[in-house]
Design an enzyme around this catalytic site. Structure first.
Site, PDB file in Angstrom:
ATOM      1  CD  GLU A   1      -3.094  -1.082   2.115  1.00  0.00           C
ATOM      2  OE1 GLU A   1      -2.920  -0.410   3.152  1.00  0.00           O
ATOM      3  OE2 GLU A   1      -4.152  -1.695   1.888  1.00  0.00           O
TER       4      GLU A   1
ATOM      5  CD  GLU B   1      -3.969  -6.158   2.747  1.00  0.00           C
ATOM      6  OE1 GLU B   1      -4.775  -5.433   3.370  1.00  0.00           O
ATOM      7  OE2 GLU B   1      -2.746  -5.958   2.726  1.00  0.00           O
TER       8      GLU B   1
HETATM    9  P1  P53 Z   1      -6.892  -2.594   9.459  1.00  0.00           P
HETATM   10  C1  P53 Z   1      -5.922   1.835   5.175  1.00  0.00           C
HETATM   11  C2  P53 Z   1      -6.885   1.638   4.205  1.00  0.00           C
HETATM   12  C3  P53 Z   1      -7.080   0.399   3.648  1.00  0.00           C
HETATM   13  C4  P53 Z   1      -6.292  -0.658   4.058  1.00  0.00           C
HETATM   14  O1  P53 Z   1      -6.753  -2.727   7.872  1.00  0.00           O
HETATM   15  C5  P53 Z   1      -5.313  -0.472   5.003  1.00  0.00           C
HETATM   16  C6  P53 Z   1      -5.109   0.782   5.560  1.00  0.00           C
HETATM   17  C7  P53 Z   1      -4.042   1.005   6.570  1.00  0.00           C
HETATM   18  O2  P53 Z   1      -4.360   0.502   7.816  1.00  0.00           O
HETATM   19  O3  P53 Z   1      -4.449  -1.443   5.406  1.00  0.00           O
HETATM   20  C8  P53 Z   1      -4.440  -2.724   4.860  1.00  0.00           C
HETATM   21  O4  P53 Z   1      -6.055  -3.663  10.042  1.00  0.00           O
HETATM   22  C9  P53 Z   1      -3.107  -3.287   5.253  1.00  0.00           C
HETATM   23  C10 P53 Z   1      -3.173  -4.361   6.289  1.00  0.00           C
HETATM   24  C11 P53 Z   1      -4.323  -4.074   7.209  1.00  0.00           C
HETATM   25  C12 P53 Z   1      -5.612  -4.203   6.416  1.00  0.00           C
HETATM   26  O5  P53 Z   1      -5.606  -3.339   5.303  1.00  0.00           O
HETATM   27  O6  P53 Z   1      -6.392  -1.246   9.742  1.00  0.00           O
HETATM   28  O7  P53 Z   1      -2.327  -3.703   4.151  1.00  0.00           O
HETATM   29  O8  P53 Z   1      -1.939  -4.440   6.939  1.00  0.00           O
HETATM   30  O9  P53 Z   1      -4.374  -4.880   8.332  1.00  0.00           O
HETATM   31  C13 P53 Z   1      -6.858  -3.941   7.225  1.00  0.00           C
HETATM   32  O10 P53 Z   1      -8.336  -2.772   9.759  1.00  0.00           O
END
Ligand code: P53
Length: 481
Positions: free
Chosen positions: A180, A377
């Protein structure tokens, strides 16, 4: 009758985690201190995580214990095998290989750990997909070198990447450079600047200019790593990685539409640079207008071209909406006027749920970059409850995943988008990246731990486990009930 869209036979079904969100063992095996280790937990209502440079005794640091994957990976992999995972994405903690980041020689215990992890995944029939830098650079590189605004990091990262490729190319074909990388577009957020680029900025520094400089250095490093990967083993595939978040105009008002387009340009120039090797014109003009001086070496342009990514990895969770100001357009700044989307629901953490946006973006990326894509993801963060009988009922997570996989099926099967796999976040509960909570759960497998690290650590299968197992077994056809 119209034929139902289908996934190709070789489509890759998987799950994803990141090292610092699962491993724990933050001081074992010779590991150095990463930025993630110095971020205390925040919460849903107060989500800012900060780095102070030392451990504050009255705060919780859930990344220190994670879900103890560092020790429990052999049995967790057995569960992933039972689930039917064909691919598993994790990251290599840079600090396990180079504890400070600037050593000459790698830490052998770190290499041995990942060698065993990848070997066991392969033995279970699971393809590893590995990120080199997932929000966890060595803190030493932040403190001593100022993070990614320093070009010395290009050399440190490239060396780390080469060591990983040389040691694991027989086990790992799919690599990802920076997780990201475009989150730092939100340069008003200390948190995103730190997570993406190791930037800790003073108030009098220009955060935006520093962000562009750091991102440039990272993208050159990613390209140099990609060139190195192909030299070490021509069969390696190295991907760039974006957080794919569509930003819609609030209305058909022409200024709203232009505003949304500019927000998208701002967020996705990282894709342009990493996939085509070139900076877009609008950005070069913008730097001129703002009198920004982004330092580039003579051969950076050639490196970016020669090291263009082989594929595009991306995450997808939600969409955003913007609108023009009454007094005209913003400069390229996507975070000024974000507004709620009246047409979609939100999660408890305020993330707008929008499966159609995923299909839209798949088509948009296909048309813009014409590269193979891997969705690495997509998932649903929620509070879950472990019942007395060991069950966990998570129908909302199943709904979220179903709707998004249906959108992927339409994009692949009907629109012909070149997406070769879907890796959900996450097969197992883990620490949230944005808030540091354990309570924001994503897993198909429940882990009995709370935010303070209390609990048995035992694993339980949620309802979504059996559901996804069937999705994989039927190659995404058995989705609609
Ligand atoms: P968490 C921001 C927006 C979208 C995805 O997020 C993001 C973020 C930054 O936090 O992160 C990704 O755990 C990231 C993972 C993360 C996952 O999305 O904040 O690549 O490490 O855990 C979910 O709810």
């Amino acid at each position: 009758m119209t034929k139902q869209a289908a996934f190709p036979k070789e489509f890759m079904w998987g799950g994803a985690v990141a090292a610092h969100q699962v491993e724990g063992a933050w001081q074992e095996g010779g590991k150095g201190v990463s930025i993630a280790d110095l971020m205390p937990a925040a919460s849903r209502t107060a989500p800012a995580r900060t780095v102070t440079g030392h451990i504050e005794p009255d705060k919780d640091y859930p990344n220190h214990w994670g879900i103890d994957f560092y020790h429990q990976y052999p049995t967790d992999i057995k569960l992933f095998q039972k689930l039917g995972l064909q691919a598993f994405r994790t990251s290599i903690a840079w600090t396990r290989i180079f504890p400070n980041g600037d050593e000459a020689e790698p830490n052998q215990a770190g290499l041995a750990y990942y060698r065993d992890l990848f070997t066991r995944l392969r033995a279970a029939g699971i393809e590893p997909v590995v990120t080199l830098s997932h929000f966890e650079m060595p803190y030493h590189l932040v403190k001593e070198y100022g993070g990614w605004r320093n070009r010395k990091l290009i050399g440190f990262f490239t060396r780390f990447a080469e060591v990983c490729f040389a040691n694991f190319h027989d086990l790992v074909k799919y690599w990802i450079t920076f997780n990201e990388i475009n989150n730092q577009t939100d340069w008003h957020s200390d948190h995103h600047l730190l997570q993406d680029s190791g930037l800790v900025l003073r108030a009098d520094e220009n955060h935006e200019e520093d962000m562009f400089q750091a991102a440039h250095n990272e993208m050159v490093a990613g390209a140099a790593a990609t060139i190195a990967a192909h030299r070490i083993d021509a069969s390696l595939q190295v991907g760039a990685m974006l957080a794919m978040v569509p930003i819609y105009p609030l209305s058909a008002k022409p200024d709203d539409v232009l505003e949304a387009q500019r927000a998208m340009q701002t967020r996705y120039y990282y894709g342009d640079v990493q996939l085509t090797g070139k900076y877009p014109q609008w950005l070069l003009r913008y730097w001129q207008r703002k009198d920004y001086h982004i330092v580039m070496a003579d051969d950076d342009a050639a490196t970016l071209q020669a090291g263009a990514a082989d594929y595009l990895a991306f995450s997808y969770y939600f969409s955003l909406v913007t609108k023009a100001r009454a007094d005209g357009l913003h400069e390229y700044d996507e975070h000024n006027d974000l507004v709620d989307n009246p047409y979609v629901e939100k999660t408890r953490w305020g993330w707008q749920i929008d499966p159609a946006g995923l299909r839209t973006m798949l088509n948009w990326m296909q048309d813009r970059w014409h590269k193979p894509m891997l969705l690495v993801e997509n998932g649903f963060g929620a509070y879950d409850k472990l019942e007395a009988d060991g069950s966990v009922h998570d129908p909302d997570r199943i709904d979220y995943l179903r709707q998004h996989i249906q959108a992927v099926r339409a994009a692949v099967g009907e629109d012909g988008v070149d997406l070769f796999g879907y890796l959900m976040w996450s097969p197992i509960d883990l620490i949230s990246a944005s808030t540091g909570e354990m309570a924001k759960r994503y897993g198909l497998i429940y882990v009995d731990l709370d935010d303070a690290g209390h609990g048995s650590g035992k694993r339980y299968l949620k309802d979504s486990f059996a559901w996804y197992q069937r999705v994989i077994r039927t190659n995404g056809q058995d989705l609609d009930d």
